[in-house]
Motif scaffolding. Structure first.
Motif, mmCIF file in Angstrom:
data_model
loop_
_atom_site.group_PDB
_atom_site.id
_atom_site.type_symbol
_atom_site.label_atom_id
_atom_site.label_comp_id
_atom_site.label_asym_id
_atom_site.label_seq_id
_atom_site.Cartn_x
_atom_site.Cartn_y
_atom_site.Cartn_z
ATOM 1 N N TYR A 125 0.841 -1.196 0.000
ATOM 2 C CA TYR A 125 0.000 0.000 0.000
ATOM 3 C C TYR A 125 0.875 1.245 0.000
ATOM 4 C CZ TYR A 125 -4.170 -2.765 0.746
ATOM 5 O OH TYR A 125 -5.198 -3.642 0.569
ATOM 6 N N PHE A 126 0.430 2.233 -0.768
ATOM 7 C CA PHE A 126 1.149 3.497 -0.879
ATOM 8 C C PHE A 126 0.171 4.647 -0.701
ATOM 9 C CE2 PHE A 126 3.328 0.305 -3.381
ATOM 10 C CZ PHE A 126 4.630 0.431 -2.939
ATOM 11 N N VAL A 127 0.662 5.726 -0.084
ATOM 12 C CA VAL A 127 -0.155 6.925 0.098
ATOM 13 C C VAL A 127 0.425 8.067 -0.719
ATOM 14 C CG1 VAL A 127 -0.985 6.316 2.404
ATOM 15 C CG2 VAL A 127 1.131 7.640 2.177
ATOM 16 N N ASP A 144 1.400 18.465 0.476
ATOM 17 C CA ASP A 144 1.736 19.375 1.584
ATOM 18 C C ASP A 144 1.567 18.694 2.945
ATOM 19 O OD1 ASP A 144 2.387 21.449 -0.187
ATOM 20 O OD2 ASP A 144 0.307 22.132 -0.253
ATOM 21 N N GLY A 145 1.987 17.431 3.036
ATOM 22 C CA GLY A 145 1.968 16.709 4.307
ATOM 23 C C GLY A 145 0.651 16.055 4.674
ATOM 24 N N LYS A 146 -0.397 16.231 3.858
ATOM 25 C CA LYS A 146 -1.714 15.640 4.137
ATOM 26 C C LYS A 146 -1.966 14.510 3.148
ATOM 27 C CE LYS A 146 -6.609 16.496 4.199
ATOM 28 N NZ LYS A 146 -7.713 17.002 3.523
ATOM 29 N N ILE A 147 -2.418 13.358 3.649
ATOM 30 C CA ILE A 147 -2.735 12.236 2.768
ATOM 31 C C ILE A 147 -4.031 12.545 2.036
ATOM 32 C CG2 ILE A 147 -3.382 9.793 2.669
ATOM 33 C CD1 ILE A 147 -1.452 9.358 5.049
ATOM 34 N N ILE A 148 -3.944 12.548 0.697
ATOM 35 C CA ILE A 148 -5.126 12.851 -0.125
ATOM 36 C C ILE A 148 -5.565 11.649 -0.957
ATOM 37 C CG2 ILE A 148 -4.622 15.319 -0.239
ATOM 38 C CD1 ILE A 148 -3.731 14.655 -3.247
ATOM 39 N N GLY A 149 -4.761 10.575 -0.947
ATOM 40 C CA GLY A 149 -5.126 9.399 -1.712
ATOM 41 C C GLY A 149 -4.237 8.229 -1.345
ATOM 42 N N TYR A 150 -4.647 7.056 -1.802
ATOM 43 C CA TYR A 150 -3.837 5.874 -1.571
ATOM 44 C C TYR A 150 -4.162 4.836 -2.630
ATOM 45 C CZ TYR A 150 -7.706 3.130 0.301
ATOM 46 O OH TYR A 150 -8.870 2.424 0.421
ATOM 47 N N ILE A 172 -9.341 11.692 -2.379
ATOM 48 C CA ILE A 172 -10.386 12.525 -1.789
ATOM 49 C C ILE A 172 -11.088 13.301 -2.912
ATOM 50 C CG2 ILE A 172 -10.783 14.571 -0.336
ATOM 51 C CD1 ILE A 172 -8.644 13.535 1.552
ATOM 52 N N PRO A 173 -12.428 13.322 -2.921
ATOM 53 C CA PRO A 173 -13.162 13.964 -4.021
ATOM 54 C C PRO A 173 -12.696 15.383 -4.376
ATOM 55 C CG PRO A 173 -14.685 12.748 -2.640
ATOM 56 C CD PRO A 173 -13.339 12.669 -1.968
ATOM 57 N N ALA A 174 -12.328 16.170 -3.395
ATOM 58 C CA ALA A 174 -11.905 17.551 -3.672
ATOM 59 C C ALA A 174 -10.639 17.624 -4.516
ATOM 60 C CB ALA A 174 -11.700 18.307 -2.364
ATOM 61 N N TYR A 175 -9.889 16.526 -4.576
ATOM 62 C CA TYR A 175 -8.619 16.509 -5.313
ATOM 63 C C TYR A 175 -8.704 15.716 -6.619
ATOM 64 C CZ TYR A 175 -6.650 18.463 -1.076
ATOM 65 O OH TYR A 175 -6.391 19.273 -0.004
ATOM 66 N N ARG A 176 -9.894 15.267 -6.969
ATOM 67 C CA ARG A 176 -10.043 14.509 -8.215
ATOM 68 C C ARG A 176 -9.945 15.445 -9.415
ATOM 69 N NH1 ARG A 176 -14.881 10.758 -6.040
ATOM 70 N NH2 ARG A 176 -13.640 9.708 -4.453
ATOM 71 N N LYS A 188 -5.185 14.530 -11.792
ATOM 72 C CA LYS A 188 -4.219 13.484 -12.180
ATOM 73 C C LYS A 188 -3.555 12.779 -10.996
ATOM 74 C CE LYS A 188 -4.538 14.653 -16.628
ATOM 75 N NZ LYS A 188 -5.570 14.025 -17.376
ATOM 76 N N PHE A 189 -4.050 12.973 -9.778
ATOM 77 C CA PHE A 189 -3.457 12.290 -8.625
ATOM 78 C C PHE A 189 -3.665 10.777 -8.704
ATOM 79 C CE2 PHE A 189 -4.162 16.534 -6.509
ATOM 80 C CZ PHE A 189 -2.828 16.890 -6.526
ATOM 81 N N GLY A 190 -4.855 10.352 -9.147
ATOM 82 C CA GLY A 190 -5.108 8.920 -9.319
ATOM 83 C C GLY A 190 -4.162 8.322 -10.340
ATOM 84 N N GLU A 191 -3.933 9.048 -11.433
ATOM 85 C CA GLU A 191 -2.991 8.575 -12.456
ATOM 86 C C GLU A 191 -1.576 8.467 -11.892
ATOM 87 O OE1 GLU A 191 -2.974 10.438 -16.308
ATOM 88 O OE2 GLU A 191 -5.156 10.455 -16.380
ATOM 89 N N MET A 192 -1.189 9.436 -11.074
ATOM 90 C CA MET A 192 0.151 9.403 -10.482
ATOM 91 C C MET A 192 0.306 8.184 -9.568
ATOM 92 S SD MET A 192 0.818 13.361 -9.460
ATOM 93 C CE MET A 192 -0.021 14.604 -10.429
ATOM 94 N N LEU A 193 -0.706 7.906 -8.744
ATOM 95 C CA LEU A 193 -0.667 6.734 -7.865
ATOM 96 C C LEU A 193 -0.607 5.446 -8.687
ATOM 97 C CD1 LEU A 193 -3.258 7.766 -5.147
ATOM 98 C CD2 LEU A 193 -0.938 6.967 -4.674
ATOM 99 N N PHE A 194 -1.438 5.374 -9.724
ATOM 100 C CA PHE A 194 -1.483 4.169 -10.537
ATOM 101 C C PHE A 194 -0.157 3.956 -11.268
ATOM 102 C CE2 PHE A 194 -2.963 1.121 -13.650
ATOM 103 C CZ PHE A 194 -3.782 0.331 -12.875
#
Length: 148
Positions: free
Chosen positions: A46-48, A52-58, A76-80, A83-89
């Motif tokens: 698992y990766f988070v 800015d120091g706050k977990i917004i996805g995993y 988190i919906p506010a950050y959709r 491209k954060f999901g793409e970065m995690l994937f």
């Protein structure tokens, strides 16, 4: 955009990950499942993502021999839409490749066209349907996979 960091999930992250989980899923996993995955499951990774120091996805996956099964992806919906999901994937895909994983698969809600579109960008293709897969509403899941 603030400072982004993707790193291995730790026990201390579970409270913040639960915030992501509750904001994302109709039936979120309870915290004890995350503890079990992190402490007892040698197949789980698992990766988070921090902003800015706050977990917004995993993102999480199981690797068994040379197969990786994505268990969850959440932002988190506010950050959709940023491209954060793409970065995690992309991160977990590169991680899988470095471990010599041959195939990656996942289930995605039939109605989740945005996620399906993202997965297609990474070469995943539909491989079947799991009928009534989701316990909360009996929605079908599309199985998607790719050879790495």
């Amino acid at each position: 955009m603030g400072e982004r960091l993707i790193r291995k999930m730790e026990i201390a992250d579970v409270d913040q990950v639960m915030e992501v989980e509750k904001a994302t899923f109709a039936t979120p996993w309870p915290p004890d499942i995350f503890y079990q995955e992190l402490l007892d499951n040698k197949h789980a990774f698992y990766f988070v993502m921090e902003l800015d120091g706050k977990i917004i996805g995993y993102i999480g996956a199981w690797i068994v021999v040379d197969d990786m099964q994505i268990t969850n992806v959440a932002v988190i919906p506010a950050y959709r839409g940023q491209k954060f999901g793409e970065m995690l994937f992309s991160y977990i895909l590169q991680f899988a490749i470095t471990l010599g994983v041959a195939r990656l698969s996942l289930e995605v809600r039939k109605s989740n066209r945005i996620a399906q579109k993202m997965y297609r960008k990474f070469g995943l293709v539909p491989g079947g349907i799991r009928e009534k897969y989701y316990a909360d509403d009996q929605e079908d899941a599309i199985v998607m996979w790719v050879n790495l």
